[in-house]
Design a protein around this motif. Structure first.
Motif, PDB file in Angstrom:
ATOM      1  N   ARG A 136       1.581   6.488  -7.059  1.00  0.00           N
ATOM      2  CA  ARG A 136       0.359   7.202  -7.576  1.00  0.00           C
ATOM      3  C   ARG A 136       0.778   8.651  -7.323  1.00  0.00           C
ATOM      4  O   ARG A 136       0.593   9.514  -8.256  1.00  0.00           O
ATOM      5  CB  ARG A 136      -0.737   6.874  -6.765  1.00  0.00           C
ATOM      6  CG  ARG A 136      -1.176   5.574  -7.362  1.00  0.00           C
ATOM      7  CD  ARG A 136      -2.755   4.970  -6.378  1.00  0.00           C
ATOM      8  NE  ARG A 136      -3.591   6.204  -6.167  1.00  0.00           N
ATOM      9  CZ  ARG A 136      -4.345   6.189  -5.192  1.00  0.00           C
ATOM     10  NH1 ARG A 136      -4.398   5.212  -4.310  1.00  0.00           N
ATOM     11  NH2 ARG A 136      -5.257   7.183  -4.927  1.00  0.00           N
ATOM     12  N   ARG A 137       1.233   9.029  -6.107  1.00  0.00           N
ATOM     13  CA  ARG A 137       1.442  10.573  -5.816  1.00  0.00           C
ATOM     14  C   ARG A 137       2.488  11.142  -6.749  1.00  0.00           C
ATOM     15  O   ARG A 137       2.346  12.253  -7.140  1.00  0.00           O
ATOM     16  CB  ARG A 137       2.086  10.607  -4.413  1.00  0.00           C
ATOM     17  CG  ARG A 137       1.774  11.850  -3.692  1.00  0.00           C
ATOM     18  CD  ARG A 137       2.303  11.710  -2.272  1.00  0.00           C
ATOM     19  NE  ARG A 137       3.531  11.416  -1.950  1.00  0.00           N
ATOM     20  CZ  ARG A 137       3.936  10.459  -0.956  1.00  0.00           C
ATOM     21  NH1 ARG A 137       3.116  10.059  -0.261  1.00  0.00           N
ATOM     22  NH2 ARG A 137       5.382  10.059  -1.209  1.00  0.00           N
ATOM     23  N   GLU A 165       0.819  -1.122  -0.060  1.00  0.00           N
ATOM     24  CA  GLU A 165      -0.016  -0.095   0.140  1.00  0.00           C
ATOM     25  C   GLU A 165       0.894   1.124  -0.088  1.00  0.00           C
ATOM     26  O   GLU A 165       0.543   2.232  -0.765  1.00  0.00           O
ATOM     27  CB  GLU A 165      -0.784   0.030   1.352  1.00  0.00           C
ATOM     28  CG  GLU A 165      -2.029   0.786   1.096  1.00  0.00           C
ATOM     29  CD  GLU A 165      -2.938   0.365  -0.266  1.00  0.00           C
ATOM     30  OE1 GLU A 165      -3.414   1.357  -0.967  1.00  0.00           O
ATOM     31  OE2 GLU A 165      -3.403  -0.410  -0.163  1.00  0.00           O
ATOM     32  N   THR A 172       0.935   4.036  -3.017  1.00  0.00           N
ATOM     33  CA  THR A 172       0.611   5.444  -2.714  1.00  0.00           C
ATOM     34  C   THR A 172       1.677   6.401  -3.248  1.00  0.00           C
ATOM     35  O   THR A 172       1.234   7.355  -3.956  1.00  0.00           O
ATOM     36  CB  THR A 172       0.398   5.476  -1.195  1.00  0.00           C
ATOM     37  OG1 THR A 172      -0.707   4.627  -0.872  1.00  0.00           O
ATOM     38  CG2 THR A 172      -0.128   6.990  -0.972  1.00  0.00           C
TER      39      THR A 172
END
Ligand SMILES: Nc1ncnc2c1ncn2[C@@H]1O[C@H](COP(=O)(O)OP(=O)(O)OP(=O)(O)O)[C@@H](O)[C@H]1O
Ligand SMILES: [Mg+2]
Length: 174
Positions: free
Chosen positions: A77-78, A70, A74
């Motif tokens: 994606r950021r 996760e 994240t």
């Protein structure tokens, strides 16, 4: 650059994706069309790492991303993705400019630099006037422009846009 291999995703008894494969090259612009409920948003969320497929693979630059932990997902994606959601999904308590600045803040840019970046993006999308307004005070088209500004502000490698021009006038949609 971005590849889907045999993606399957169900919601209860609804089979939203039943083995979708596609390949997207760097610089390519791909439009996915289909009737309402055919799984367009679900496919986009899988590609963008927002939801995980039940089976199949999502591969970015030769690296499988659907199985990342996760925290790693994240971060990816950021740093590499920008998403324009079908219904905007702006933070209601923040002004338009603060909403657009947020992804830069998450990427550890300073407050002033982030607000400058946001102002620049809002200007390029023709919605500078909305900078200090909250999402609840904006029209549908203004909301979409702000959402597009937020998706582009970090200069991401991939921009995912879920019907981003549905509420825009013809000129704005282009
Ligand atoms: N969170 C969810 N829970 C339950 N069912 C869902 C969920 N998300 C999507 N679905 C179902 O999965 C199917 C595909 O939905 P999806 O939102 O991907 O369609 P779409 O092609 O984006 O539709 P539209 O053009 O209306 O936006 C639909 O039958 C929908 O009802
Ligand atoms: Mg949709």
């Amino acid at each position: 650059m971005l590849e889907a291999r045999g993606l399957v995703k169900s919601f209860g008894r609804t089979r939203a994706l039943t083995g979708v494969s596609l390949e997207i090259a760097e610089g390519e612009i791909v439009a996915i069309t289909g009737p309402s409920g055919s799984g367009k948003s679900t496919l986009l969320y899988c590609l963008a790492g927002i939801i995980r497929p039940e089976s199949g693979e999502v591969v970015l630059d030769g690296r499988r991303i659907d199985t990342l932990a996760e925290a790693e997902l994240t971060k990816l994606r950021r740093e590499s993705f920008g998403v324009v959601f079908q219904f905007g999904e702006l933070v209601p308590e923040l002004t338009a400019a603060e909403n657009v600045a947020l992804p830069m803040r998450f990427n550890r840019h300073g407050r002033q630099e982030s607000m400058n970046g946001a102002a620049d993006r809002l200007a390029r999308l023709g919605v500078s006037d909305c900078a200090d307004q909250r999402p609840g005070e904006l029209s549908g088209g203004q909301l979409q422009r702000v959402a597009v500004a937020r998706a582009l502000v970090t200069g991401p490698r991939v921009v995912f846009a879920d019907e981003p021009t549905g509420a825009l006038d013809t000129l704005g949609g282009e």
